[in-house]
Scaffold this motif. Sequence first.
Motif, PDB file in Angstrom:
ATOM      1  N   GLN A   1      36.616  42.249 -56.089  1.00  0.00           N
ATOM      2  CA  GLN A   1      36.774  43.368 -57.014  1.00  0.00           C
ATOM      3  C   GLN A   1      37.338  44.584 -56.279  1.00  0.00           C
ATOM      4  OE1 GLN A   1      33.133  45.118 -58.438  1.00  0.00           O
ATOM      5  NE2 GLN A   1      34.139  46.177 -60.128  1.00  0.00           N
ATOM      6  N   MET A   2      36.791  44.874 -55.116  1.00  0.00           N
ATOM      7  CA  MET A   2      37.262  46.009 -54.324  1.00  0.00           C
ATOM      8  C   MET A   2      38.712  45.799 -53.881  1.00  0.00           C
ATOM      9  SD  MET A   2      33.991  46.630 -51.909  1.00  0.00           S
ATOM     10  CE  MET A   2      32.358  46.870 -52.574  1.00  0.00           C
ATOM     11  N   LYS A   3      39.005  44.617 -53.401  1.00  0.00           N
ATOM     12  CA  LYS A   3      40.362  44.312 -52.936  1.00  0.00           C
ATOM     13  C   LYS A   3      41.363  44.369 -54.080  1.00  0.00           C
ATOM     14  CE  LYS A   3      38.566  41.355 -49.287  1.00  0.00           C
ATOM     15  NZ  LYS A   3      38.381  39.963 -48.878  1.00  0.00           N
TER      16      LYS A   3
ATOM     17  N   ILE B   1      32.793  51.562 -53.050  1.00  0.00           N
ATOM     18  CA  ILE B   1      32.549  51.073 -51.690  1.00  0.00           C
ATOM     19  C   ILE B   1      31.353  51.782 -51.059  1.00  0.00           C
ATOM     20  CG2 ILE B   1      33.515  50.987 -49.349  1.00  0.00           C
ATOM     21  CD1 ILE B   1      36.252  50.420 -50.698  1.00  0.00           C
ATOM     22  N   VAL B   2      31.290  53.096 -51.213  1.00  0.00           N
ATOM     23  CA  VAL B   2      30.163  53.842 -50.635  1.00  0.00           C
ATOM     24  C   VAL B   2      28.846  53.403 -51.269  1.00  0.00           C
ATOM     25  CG1 VAL B   2      29.100  56.129 -50.422  1.00  0.00           C
ATOM     26  CG2 VAL B   2      31.518  55.839 -49.911  1.00  0.00           C
ATOM     27  N   SER B   3      28.834  53.237 -52.585  1.00  0.00           N
ATOM     28  CA  SER B   3      27.579  52.849 -53.241  1.00  0.00           C
ATOM     29  C   SER B   3      27.151  51.443 -52.851  1.00  0.00           C
ATOM     30  CB  SER B   3      27.694  52.977 -54.762  1.00  0.00           C
ATOM     31  OG  SER B   3      28.604  52.045 -55.288  1.00  0.00           O
TER      32      SER B   3
ATOM     33  N   GLU C   1      18.295  59.450 -43.914  1.00  0.00           N
ATOM     34  CA  GLU C   1      19.523  59.729 -43.156  1.00  0.00           C
ATOM     35  C   GLU C   1      20.695  58.885 -43.680  1.00  0.00           C
ATOM     36  OE1 GLU C   1      21.487  62.135 -40.846  1.00  0.00           O
ATOM     37  OE2 GLU C   1      19.326  62.250 -41.030  1.00  0.00           O
ATOM     38  N   ILE C   2      20.417  57.679 -44.090  1.00  0.00           N
ATOM     39  CA  ILE C   2      21.461  56.809 -44.638  1.00  0.00           C
ATOM     40  C   ILE C   2      22.017  57.402 -45.932  1.00  0.00           C
ATOM     41  CG2 ILE C   2      21.900  54.530 -45.636  1.00  0.00           C
ATOM     42  CD1 ILE C   2      19.733  53.471 -43.675  1.00  0.00           C
ATOM     43  N   VAL C   3      21.140  57.894 -46.769  1.00  0.00           N
ATOM     44  CA  VAL C   3      21.557  58.498 -48.035  1.00  0.00           C
ATOM     45  C   VAL C   3      22.375  59.760 -47.766  1.00  0.00           C
ATOM     46  CG1 VAL C   3      20.759  59.586 -50.166  1.00  0.00           C
ATOM     47  CG2 VAL C   3      19.646  57.503 -49.333  1.00  0.00           C
ATOM     48  N   LYS C   4      21.949  60.575 -46.822  1.00  0.00           N
ATOM     49  CA  LYS C   4      22.683  61.788 -46.472  1.00  0.00           C
ATOM     50  C   LYS C   4      24.093  61.446 -45.987  1.00  0.00           C
ATOM     51  CE  LYS C   4      18.864  64.841 -45.187  1.00  0.00           C
ATOM     52  NZ  LYS C   4      18.225  65.558 -44.064  1.00  0.00           N
ATOM     53  N   GLU C   5      24.201  60.430 -45.170  1.00  0.00           N
ATOM     54  CA  GLU C   5      25.500  60.015 -44.653  1.00  0.00           C
ATOM     55  C   GLU C   5      26.419  59.550 -45.792  1.00  0.00           C
ATOM     56  OE1 GLU C   5      27.429  56.849 -41.475  1.00  0.00           O
ATOM     57  OE2 GLU C   5      25.278  57.158 -41.483  1.00  0.00           O
ATOM     58  N   ALA C   6      25.865  58.809 -46.744  1.00  0.00           N
ATOM     59  CA  ALA C   6      26.658  58.343 -47.882  1.00  0.00           C
ATOM     60  C   ALA C   6      27.147  59.523 -48.726  1.00  0.00           C
ATOM     61  CB  ALA C   6      25.822  57.393 -48.739  1.00  0.00           C
TER      62      ALA C   6
END
Length: 86
Positions: free
Chosen positions: A6-8, A52-54, A73-78
């Motif tokens: 789907q992304m591609k 992609i980020v989600s 921290e993972i959520v902040k980075e996203a």
Amino acid sequence: MDYNDQMKNRIKRIEGQLRGILKMMEEDKDCKEVITQLSASRTALDRTIGLIVSANLIECVREADKNGENTEEIVKEAVNLLVKSR
């Protein structure tokens, strides 16, 4: 990160849009038509970035949760990735 079909396919569609825009420019199409298509391409890119980020966020949070790690921290980075993409 597993980039699914789907992304591609979204990227391939955007690539086609950009080729079409270049052709429009070469044919000296009206500025409004070109801008409309550029805007549509940008929107498609923004949505693909979000997808992609989600997907990556979900994957990373599950892995961190499984390992007992803090997911904040993972959520902040996203969120930062999404902000930078604008």
